[in-house]
Write an enzyme that holds these catalytic residues in place. Structure first.
Site, mmCIF file in Angstrom:
data_model
loop_
_atom_site.group_PDB
_atom_site.id
_atom_site.type_symbol
_atom_site.label_atom_id
_atom_site.label_comp_id
_atom_site.label_asym_id
_atom_site.label_seq_id
_atom_site.Cartn_x
_atom_site.Cartn_y
_atom_site.Cartn_z
ATOM 1 N N GLY A 161 -12.903 49.058 4.877
ATOM 2 C CA GLY A 161 -13.356 50.424 5.095
ATOM 3 C C GLY A 161 -12.199 51.401 5.040
ATOM 4 N N SER A 162 -12.351 52.501 5.727
ATOM 5 C CA SER A 162 -11.339 53.558 5.701
ATOM 6 C C SER A 162 -10.133 53.193 6.550
ATOM 7 C CB SER A 162 -11.940 54.864 6.228
ATOM 8 O OG SER A 162 -12.233 54.742 7.612
ATOM 9 N N GLY A 172 -9.745 51.257 10.131
ATOM 10 C CA GLY A 172 -8.795 50.155 10.274
ATOM 11 C C GLY A 172 -7.841 50.331 11.435
ATOM 12 N N GLU A 203 -8.700 45.554 4.867
ATOM 13 C CA GLU A 203 -8.761 46.074 3.495
ATOM 14 C C GLU A 203 -9.205 47.523 3.609
ATOM 15 O OE1 GLU A 203 -7.635 44.553 1.065
ATOM 16 O OE2 GLU A 203 -7.633 42.443 1.651
#
Length: 516
Positions: free
Chosen positions: A246-247, A251, A268
């Site tokens: 995600g963003s 994260g 990721e």
């Protein structure tokens, strides 16, 4: 209601088509009919289902079931575990068309991309099946006579998987296929924007389990819900690994919470991917590479091309050609054969794109495209023309990822300047260079070149194969999924020393003799 395309094709109402696909994929109606969370299609903006959500309070029980499943599954020989993943791959093959179509309806991807996402799932299952017979350790030379030292890898425990809307099923498979053959159980928290494809994949997994002859209850569980469900999963000490896609903002939250309990994160996160175009580049090939990387999936890939760094000697030739391609690209209903660009996922994505364009315009950016198109589309469907923004310098807005089809174009002199500009962003996922000069290509992939986890030559930054480890550096999170030795992230390492002699020499020459 049914919709009619410009080509005269009458499409079934999206909600009806979704319902038909869910039934054909074996998804229990009770899971998507009468629930509390509305699922929408970005194609028309209409509500397609009402999904049953998990309460945050239910996560603890799900984790308990996952722990019990793990304790049984870890004792199953790895090649046998691979058989379950092989059967999952067979289910995906048999239902590729239906699941790919559902990806199109729920995420707005064009048909070939929806099918390609399912093919990616099939490919990673094949990879994981082979891996199930190759979970290897090392034998290491011991300094002590009569001793053998070795490294072994063991299942780690339940793996929590948090996925994003843009690859609603493929990213789960990258993680789940490897986690399962490594001997772990999995808990999946999908994006709130794409719950239906998750329900479909869970149904196919359960079919594979039946064909397998049964597996521990709770081996793979689905937790549909909002941020509070993700937080409960992230905070549970019984889940040693959390893989989150995600963003960067997300994260930071997940990474900190998992680290606080000494868990392990596979992150990721954001990408702000660039391509450098050198004087010797094949411009025809470059144009095609840029077009897919920047416009494909409506710019909603973490590997989408967002910055184009063009040598001044080819800038005035390439950029007008690129602007012409942007102006003519087909935008529309992703179900139609001629469409190359479907809708943005929702209003929030559209508003974020317009805000970034306004900021760039205020800074002197020369903008081509970016406007909303398809006046015939519903009010809650957001189709936009991809935007090119020519800038004289890499301003602040360029250094932040906007998850939409915006390509910032910058003019540079030599390769050292281009690489410096390329690396001067917080993210480090994917990158590429277009050149026919061997020295330039080798420099870009060397230690003094791209600082990203993926560095390509004469292809764009988007469209990674499953054979290579996928992930990036800096604010991208540092995680690796899919191929290469990414499987090690789903296991725990043990160093073993076996003394097969009758002596007891100590390492480093230490002497410690006692009489007894």
């Amino acid at each position: 209601m049914a919709t009619k395309s410009e080509a005269g094709i009458v499409h079934k109402p999206v909600a009806q088509e979704v319902a038909d696909l869910l039934q054909s994929l074996g998804v229990p109606e009770a899971s998507w009919h009468g629930g509390t969370r509305a699922a929408r299609s970005p194609i028309t903006g209409e509500i397609t289902a009402h999904v049953v959500e998990a309460e945050a309070s239910a996560v603890s029980g799900a984790v308990a079931r996952s722990v019990a499943a793990f304790e049984a599954w870890r004792t199953v020989p790895a090649p046998r575990r691979g058989e379950l993943v092989r059967l999952l791959g067979e289910e995906l093959r048999a239902h590729k068309t239906a699941l790919g179509r559902l990806v199109t309806l729920e995420a707005g991807k064009i048909v070939s991309e929806g099918l390609g996402e399912v093919q990616e799932m099939i490919d990673i299952c094949d990879f994981a099946v082979g891996l199930s017979r190759q979970l290897y350790g090392l034998t290491i030379a011991s300094e002590r006579p009569g001793h053998r030292m070795m490294e072994t890898w063991h299942p780690v425990g339940p793996v929590g998987i948090i996925t994003a809307f843009n690859f609603p099923v493929a990213v789960w498979s990258w993680n789940a296929a490897l986690a399962l053959v490594c001997g772990n159980s999995v808990l999946w928290k999908p994006s709130e924007k794409t719950p239906l494809t998750a329900l479909a994949v869970q149904a196919l997994f359960e079919r594979a389990v039946t064909a397998f002859g049964g597996a521990p209850e709770g081996l793979s569980q689905l937790l549909i819900g909002g941020a509070e469900v993700g937080a409960a999963l992230t905070d549970d000490v019984r889940v040693p690994v959390i893989s989150a896609t995600g963003s960067t903002r997300m994260g930071r939250i997940v990474g900190e919470r998992v680290a606080r309990r000494f868990g392990r994160s596979i992150l990721e996160l954001g990408g702000n991917n660039a391509a450098i175009v050198c004087p010797s580049a094949d411009l025809d090939l470059t144009l095609r590479g840029i077009a897919f990387a920047a416009m494909g999936t409506a710019g909603q890939r973490c590997t989408s091309l967002r910055r184009l760094i063009v040598n001044e000697s080819v800038y005035d030739t390439l950029v007008p050609r690129l602007a012409k391609a942007y102006a003519s690209v087909s935008i529309g209903d992703p179900r139609e054969a001629g469409t190359l660009i479907g809708p943005l996922i929702d209003a929030e994505a559209y508003e974020g794109m317009q805000k970034a364009l306004e900021t760039a315009r205020a800074a002197g950016g020369r903008i081509h495209g970016g406007e909303r198109v398809r006046a015939d589309a519903a009010a809650d469907a957001y189709y936009v023309r991809p935007a090119i923004v020519e800038l004289d310098e890499q301003i602040d807005v360029v250094k932040h990822e906007t998850f939409a089809p915006i390509l910032y174009v910058l003019r540079v002199g030599g390769l050292p300047e281009a690489i410096k500009l390329h690396n001067d962003v917080p993210q480090g996922l994917s990158s590429s260079i277009f050149t026919s000069d061997l020295r330039e290509a080798e420099t870009f992939v060397s230690a003094e070149g791209s600082d990203c986890g993926i560095a390509n030559v004469n292809i764009g930054p988007s469209g990674a194969e499953i054979g290579g480890a996928f992930g990036g550096e800096k604010e991208t999170g540092g995680g690796r999924e899919s191929g290469s030795d990414a499987w090690k992230a789903y296991m725990r390492r043990a160093t073993n020393t076996i003394n097969y002699s009758r002596q007891l020499p100590l390492a480093q020459g230490v002497s410690f003799d006692v009489e007894g």
